[in-house]
Design an enzyme around this catalytic site. Sequence first.
Site, short mmCIF file in Angstrom:
data_model
loop_
_atom_site.label_atom_id
_atom_site.label_comp_id
_atom_site.label_asym_id
_atom_site.label_seq_id
_atom_site.Cartn_x
_atom_site.Cartn_y
_atom_site.Cartn_z
N SER A 1 1.70 -3.94 -0.32
CA SER A 1 1.97 -3.87 1.06
C SER A 1 2.55 -2.62 1.61
O SER A 1 2.97 -1.89 0.90
CB SER A 1 2.78 -5.06 1.57
OG SER A 1 4.18 -4.85 1.38
N LYS A 2 2.75 -2.51 3.25
CA LYS A 2 3.42 -1.41 3.70
C LYS A 2 4.71 -0.94 3.02
O LYS A 2 5.06 0.32 3.02
CB LYS A 2 3.49 -1.67 5.17
CG LYS A 2 2.03 -1.38 5.97
CD LYS A 2 2.26 -1.54 7.28
CE LYS A 2 2.22 -2.88 8.01
NZ LYS A 2 1.13 -3.64 7.97
N ARG A 3 5.56 -1.82 2.59
CA ARG A 3 6.86 -1.90 2.19
C ARG A 3 6.96 -1.06 0.87
O ARG A 3 7.88 -0.22 0.69
CB ARG A 3 7.56 -3.00 2.24
CG ARG A 3 7.56 -3.71 1.08
CD ARG A 3 8.25 -5.01 1.08
NE ARG A 3 7.25 -6.07 0.48
CZ ARG A 3 7.64 -6.13 -0.96
NH1 ARG A 3 8.27 -5.50 -1.53
NH2 ARG A 3 6.83 -7.05 -1.43
N GLY B 1 4.96 1.80 0.49
CA GLY B 1 4.48 3.06 0.75
C GLY B 1 3.25 2.86 1.66
O GLY B 1 2.93 1.94 2.24
#
Length: 490
Positions: free
Chosen positions: A254-256, A258
Amino acid sequence: MIKNNIRVRFAPSPTGFLHVGGARTALFNWLFARHSGGTFILRIEDTDRERSKPEYEEAILRDMRWLGLDWDEGPEAGGEKGPYFQTQRGSLYKKELEKLIFTGNAYPCFCSQEELAADREAQIAVGKIYRYSGKCAQLTADEAEEKSRKGELSAIRLRVKEGFTTFTDIVRGQVTVNHEEIDDLILVRRDGEPTYNFVAVVDDALMEISHVIRGDDHLPNTPKQILVYNALGFKIPQFAHIPLILGPDRSPLSKRHGASSVSEFKRQGYLPETMVNYLALLGWSFDGKTEIFSQEELIQKFSLERVVKSAAAFDYEKLQWLNGHYLRAMDDEKMFQLCRDYLLENKIISQKYVQSEDIYLRRVVALVRGNLKLISQIDEQLTYFLNDVYAYDPQALIKFKTAENISVFERVIKVLNETDSLAPIPLEERFRKEAVSMERKFSELVHPMRLAITGRTNSPNLFEIMEVIGKDRCLDRLQRFLNSIQKTKG
RNA sequence: GACCCCAUCGUCUAGAGGCCUAGGACACCUGGUUUUCAUCCAGGCAACACGAGUUCGAAUCUCGUUGGGGUCACCA
């Protein structure tokens, strides 16, 4: 090109940007189609009207094209089996639903949401697994008609009989599910909107999809969908469920972690050939040894049989290494264009500057490209080419800003002043001789010069830099450094 | 929780009973090349989750344990 009967599809929901997981699913479908001479179809699953947005749809098409995944049928391409947007296929779903009701494979369910929720809670309270009671399945046609006449709204459920469903997944092998695990699933909601498990089957069947290649998360849906295929009398396609992509910590990517969407990787300076090559290697291998594949080689070598079963963790370091590889292999002209576009997009240089300094910029890019692993790194490689004033590396400054370097710089400046051509090879020769006559190591000459001319301790070939920057600017920089030594040490 | 799926170096993977003292790649470490960095070259570190079977022989087959993931909607 004449296509055979192999037809595959990628069916994204336009509820977000193209995720690398989705991109890999698209890639595997595309590779399979291109390898086998089949047809690759793009279908937009936009039935979630609240979350679907046209800008996401555009972004998905754009990113697919960027990756080079062209589709034979779908949005903007058209095709015989359209429309390719689910929101435009309502009448087709309606027709298929009527078939199901007529054959008794589907029935109206009048249970209210509250009723079902209460039922669920009651069962969970007793420690049982929730299953729909099947209450409305018992209703006779007359009873059902009576209810609708009174204005009661109903959803439509699939009638699931006892038994087992078995199918052979190309990557997973045989999977068997007991129908006790499957509820009488809702095909059409109370508001008349058909649900995913119904429309996906109808679309795949009507579009004559031969192989359903999709993410692992759909594996538990597959038996339900097979039931729908059977109820509708459609031929069941082949299934291939590919494993999910995880983050470095093995939780879903996911976005967290990167970057996780294709457009984000693009923005960071990754090349499409890097993404395609890397994504192909994530969950597939050819011989366990080959790492570098062009798109043509992937098409030639890809097979679903060699898709791996277990989920793979995304490795940003390996991705960057691969990008470095492709960057190194690229010709100067393309490299220049990519860097120029990047610099313009991020407003690091102006269009005007690009026009007036075209030749200079080309030479600079050709010089610094060896140190790039990402296009975006061009930015920080450029500082001393774009600016005449820049900070000096503090550590190196302590090392080289010495009284004894005063004479060194004086000599260097004198020599450079007397030199007409800055052609790198003779220039280097000239300074090598100078080092000998000064009884200094060549590196003891080069390192202080590099600091003065670039502000750093590392750079491409110093003499090539000097040629590109030009004699006057070099002299200015050397003189400025000399002045600052004299001021503090003199 | 139930059901389904998965399990080889830190990571991606090769491996379909003897070819495995487990191969390749990224990362990491050492050395070499280079004016420095990057590149490149040479070398090194490092894994069959665990426990029972089956077998002359198991990373490969079976069962269990553990761990991870997915799905359990009138979302897709």
